[in-house]
Design an enzyme around this catalytic site. Structure first.
Site, PDB file in Angstrom:
ATOM      1  N   GLU A 207      52.734  36.035  44.492  1.00  0.00           N
ATOM      2  CA  GLU A 207      53.280  34.968  45.320  1.00  0.00           C
ATOM      3  C   GLU A 207      52.163  34.244  46.079  1.00  0.00           C
ATOM      4  OE1 GLU A 207      56.426  34.390  49.045  1.00  0.00           O
ATOM      5  OE2 GLU A 207      55.855  36.386  48.367  1.00  0.00           O
TER       6      GLU A 207
ATOM      7  N   GLU B 169      35.956  40.067  44.697  1.00  0.00           N
ATOM      8  CA  GLU B 169      36.804  41.074  44.050  1.00  0.00           C
ATOM      9  C   GLU B 169      37.160  40.679  42.621  1.00  0.00           C
ATOM     10  OE1 GLU B 169      40.526  43.808  45.543  1.00  0.00           O
ATOM     11  OE2 GLU B 169      40.397  41.752  46.242  1.00  0.00           O
TER      12      GLU B 169
ATOM     13  N   SER C  66      42.802  51.979  48.978  1.00  0.00           N
ATOM     14  CA  SER C  66      42.384  52.675  47.755  1.00  0.00           C
ATOM     15  C   SER C  66      41.190  53.585  48.024  1.00  0.00           C
ATOM     16  CB  SER C  66      42.012  51.666  46.668  1.00  0.00           C
ATOM     17  OG  SER C  66      43.093  50.815  46.384  1.00  0.00           O
TER      18      SER C  66
END
Length: 375
Positions: free
Chosen positions: A360, A240, A157
């Site tokens: 997941e 984060e 990003s």
């Protein structure tokens, strides 16, 4: 005056002057908007002490409590302030340097982040090491006083604008999985670093491929000891999911309000199934806030995976609901080919369950490290 009141007054004044045009700029699928103005805004925030609130005063912070940090992020979102360009520096690498950095590293890397002068990106995922991060193959070797890095990162990003990248790479020959990894701080503006934007479903390019071909960084630009990169990288992932997520939820509420307004305009709200989905989204957003507050602490643990899993799956469902309430109109762009806000929400929210740890993987972390279930 409380910090919340100070922040509200300062934001109202600042966003009514030279930065009035910055309101609402940026965000997922729109990071290209008003880049230079938003970069100036980062410096403006830093100059007036509204970045890195929880950091020690020595590095430009306010040593603010978690409650005050939450208050600022909520007021920032309510004010419609632009999406932060310095979020990776402030929210990820900054706390990691504070925990694992030497005094010299703290003095070098923290002040430019606080002042909004240096932007960062995250060099984790690779073509064969996304959710399976331990499969990292990017390598680095010592050559005199430098680490020399070779390899590829992907889904990076804001790499096209970043000044620095924290790179998880393999520094021990023959090592496998979690062993032999190191966490390097690498300057982006040098020969040997190539950034290739990835065009997304939305037509924009927040994400990038980054190629390291003999890129260099000083031998001292390593957090932790060589081979300890996995431990440092996991600490970064914990940060984060910190206080900024509470501000993010204000934005979610704004999106939900737009979805409801659209449902009223199109008549979709009269469909009992769609109306039930709207009510459920409203209730789940409030549960999201309570859960985020429950797991919030200075040293984030594996339970933060619950919050990541919850908000990303909720946001994906909101995107699907946004398309449903638009009806057939949601399937076509406007005459100029531009996507509407709700169309962009639908397309970009597909990424939420993948980036920053796929759903997941989050379920596995919750099962093994929070619930104590067997592998």
């Amino acid at each position: 005056m409380s910090l919340r009141e100070q922040a509200r007054a300062w934001l109202e004044e600042s966003l009514g002057g030279e930065f009035a045009g910055a309101r609402g700029l940026g965000g997922p699928g729109r990071e290209h908007e008003g880049f230079e103005l938003r970069r100036a805004w980062e410096r403006h925030l830093g100059e007036h002490g509204w970045t890195c609130l929880g950091w020690p005063r020595r590095y430009g912070g306010r040593a603010a409590s978690l409650a005050d940090q939450v208050a600022f992020h909520e007021e920032y979102a309510r004010a419609g302030a632009p999406a932060r360009l310095g979020l990776i520096g402030e929210g990820l690498i900054g706390p990691t340097v504070l925990e694992y950095g030497t005094d010299e590293q703290k003095d070098r890397f923290l002040p430019p982040v606080q002042r909004g002068e240096e932007l960062w990106c995250q060099g984790y995922s690779e073509p064969e090491a996304g959710s399976d991060l331990a499969n990292v193959q990017t390598r680095a070797r010592l050559d005199g006083g430098d680490w020399v890095i070779t390899g590829q990162k992907v889904w990076t990003s804001l790499a096209q604008w970043a000044d620095w990248c924290f790179v998880l790479c393999r520094t021990e020959e023959g090592s496998r999985r979690h062993h032999g990894l190191s966490y390097l701080l690498v300057p982006m503006r040098q020969r040997g670093v190539e950034v290739r934007p990835i065009v997304q479903l939305t037509g924009t390019s927040e994400f990038n491929e980054v190629f390291f071909d003999g890129a260099r960084t000083a031998a001292g630009n390593i957090l932790g000891a060589p081979g300890e990169g996995w431990r440092v990288a996991m600490a970064t992932l914990g940060y984060e999911r910190g206080v900024s997520t509470l501000g993010q939820q204000i934005g979610f509420g704004r999106e939900l309000s737009e979805v409801v307004a659209t449902a009223r305009r199109t008549g979709a709200i009269d469909d009992p199934v769609l109306r039930d989905r709207l009510v459920r989204s409203w209730l789940e957003l409030r549960i999201m806030r309570l859960n985020a507050l429950r797991v919030l602490r200075p040293d984030p643990g594996p339970e933060t995976s619950i919050a990541k899993l919850y908000w990303s799956e909720w946001h994906r469902r909101l995107g699907e609901l946004a398309q449903a309430v638009q009806g057939r109109a949601g399937l076509v762009a406007d005459a100029s080919g531009e996507l509407g806000e709700l169309q962009r929400l639908y397309l970009f929210s597909r990424a939420d369950t993948i980036y920053a740890g796929s759903s997941e993987i989050q379920r596995t972390v919750i099962a093994e490290r929070t619930l104590g279930l067997p592998r």
